[in-house]
Design a protein around this motif. Sequence first.
Motif, PDB file in Angstrom:
ATOM      1  N   TYR A   1       0.836  -1.202   0.000  1.00 51.60           N
ATOM      2  CA  TYR A   1       0.000   0.000   0.000  1.00 51.60           C
ATOM      3  C   TYR A   1       0.866   1.246   0.000  1.00 51.60           C
ATOM      4  O   TYR A   1       0.588   2.225  -0.679  1.00 51.60           O
ATOM      5  N   GLY A   2       1.946   1.188   0.779  1.00 56.10           N
ATOM      6  CA  GLY A   2       2.834   2.342   0.868  1.00 56.10           C
ATOM      7  C   GLY A   2       3.472   2.665  -0.466  1.00 56.10           C
ATOM      8  O   GLY A   2       3.435   3.803  -0.929  1.00 56.10           O
ATOM      9  N   MET A   3       4.037   1.631  -1.098  1.00 53.39           N
ATOM     10  CA  MET A   3       4.701   1.860  -2.388  1.00 53.39           C
ATOM     11  C   MET A   3       3.717   2.361  -3.432  1.00 53.39           C
ATOM     12  O   MET A   3       3.991   3.310  -4.163  1.00 53.39           O
ATOM     13  N   TRP A   4       2.580   1.703  -3.460  1.00 53.32           N
ATOM     14  CA  TRP A   4       1.558   2.085  -4.429  1.00 53.32           C
ATOM     15  C   TRP A   4       1.117   3.523  -4.157  1.00 53.32           C
ATOM     16  O   TRP A   4       0.967   4.321  -5.080  1.00 53.32           O
ATOM     17  N   GLY A   5       0.948   3.852  -2.898  1.00 50.51           N
ATOM     18  CA  GLY A   5       0.549   5.207  -2.542  1.00 50.51           C
ATOM     19  C   GLY A   5       1.580   6.226  -2.958  1.00 50.51           C
ATOM     20  O   GLY A   5       1.248   7.291  -3.484  1.00 50.51           O
TER      21      GLY A   5
END
Lengths: 356, 313
Positions: free
Chosen positions: B123-127
């Motif tokens: 989620y962090g990377m995608w965000g």
Amino acid sequence: MIYNEAYVKRRKIQSYIALLLSTVAAFIGLFWLGFILFDVLRHGISGLNIELFTEDPAPPGVPGGGLRNAFIGQLEIVFYATIMGIPLGILAGTFIAEYARGSKFAKTVSTLSDIMVSVPSIVVGTFIYAILVKPIGHINWGGLLAVAFLSAIIAIIFGGILNIIVNKFFSIKTASAGKFIGLVIALISTIVGVLAFIILTNKLVDKIQGFNGWAGAASLAFIMIPVVLRTTEDMLSLVPWSLREAAFALGATYFKVIKDIVYKAAATGILTGIILSISRVAGETAPLLFTSFNNAYFTTNMNEPISSLTVTIFVYAMGPYDDWHSKAWAASFIITFFILIVTIVARAIIHLRYKG
Amino acid sequence: MKRLRRYPFADIIFGTVAFLASFLVLSLVFSTILVLYNESSLAIHKFGIINFILTNDWDPVREIFGAAAPLYGTIITTVLSLIFALPVAIGIAIFLSEVSPYLLKSPIGIAIEMLAAIPSIIYGMWGLFTLAPLMADYIEPAIQKTLGHIPIIGKLFEGEPQGVDLFTASVVLSIMIIPFIASIARDSLNLTPNIMKESAYALGATKWEVVKDIMIPYAKLGIYGGVVLALGRALGETMAVAFVLGNNHQITTSLFDSAATITVTLANEFTEADTDIYLSSLFYLAFLLFILSFVILAIAKFFLLKAEKNYSR
């Protein structure tokens, strides 16, 4: 009764709109899932190549290299976490579902572990840091614990195999002879376990040198324990009590009933809990940040800081190089799809076993 | 002799080992509290409790630490993400229990729960790489154009849209907690007795009226439990927020500013803490977070247990 056509129509339209909105909400949820998975797939595929698995990282800024150290480190940390967490979780779950069934103690432990499942993982990291990383130069308790569990498992497997061999090749006539042989087998496997503990301790455990892999494994085990405990408890509670009574009536002891009847009946459920807990911790990053830390070099030594896939993703994604970013995406791709597949398989097992 | 044979050797050993294991689980919780308190006692004595919570300074050089900014960030992201997630999650629950055709129920339900299985670092990377640029380029300017001119609300959307800010972090968090609320709410809605729904239909109620007036009141406690559980999750989420929030110890009125949460502060600064009081303050933050989330999760558990009792009656 008042029957007003316009009023009825308004209520009908209201209903349609509300249900349409809920459908839209469902599509929003699916949209996010699709968006994230598609994005991970799109970026991840292009970064995948064989060097990713076989080579160690190149120096910062130099393109090329792979993430072999992170893959190995991740496997190692998760392996030792599994060895520490699973037996503890299963034993504790067994105790509160069987021996302490319905008691206040069981309820307390069960409620507390329900809460522990959702406790922030970074807090677990700080806790493990305080007890296993900060006291530099002390005995490596995390390592000792892992080695203890490892040797216990070796002893159990050894004893099981010995038992099978003895039963297969020697026909035991009397009950007392069976008991005697059982005692001898237990003794031998205990000795094997102790020997394994001594040898492995010398081989695997040093004094702590600050950040170390054992602490990472211990923090993941901390997260696994309540998950395994809860599933074990639930699955054991599903085993009908009459099954145990039948075994009691034949004169079996409670240990035998648990070992041969209850565990066998609940095996798939417990296995699923194990799989789910592994997939849960495989993606954890926060507790590893300051327990196993990170290591740019290849190492299998758990007494040193050791690289893990998730922390590597964090470092690489935050870093300035495009090459790092594509590696982080590739690693994310592998981890995401591994976890999704494992989760789906575990769910399918549960579905087939308990609902089908 | 007969009585003695009831508890043979293996049984005693196994029972003892199993008891020790469950006792260890119990003691893990208490030792966490004790160890965190012990480690943070230096900061607790130096800064006090109220003072620490209300001070805004976070200055490792002058060795003055206050938790106001991270606490503020934590609360804002958590509350905002709940506001974003709640309508969608309840909508999903209603869709799954009432609207969806039978064949689609379990695939869509599993797909939504898959959202919870994706690791938070993803989620962090995608965000960071996908959502933040989208936010900075399209969504946040659009919000500024429309809502930014309203006198008081406009204050919330000031500043140059960067994408790495409170708003994006809340959106990412809301996606993460949707499945928790949705699955618990769906299970609670599904437990409504059919006889109640049927009698409402017999009185001429529309489907939405049945959902709104029969099912939601019936499932109320379960939904509360799910919401509080999601609150606890959002509170403790680290990696997803660490990517998209920056690490900026300030209290801002604008949602388009970077900020810090307790978890992000811990993740970014724990390994850099070089003085005792710095490390102790970080432990203090962790201690606060642990107590906070423990209390919130206990409340969630209380709601869910109560709901369970109501259903079984």
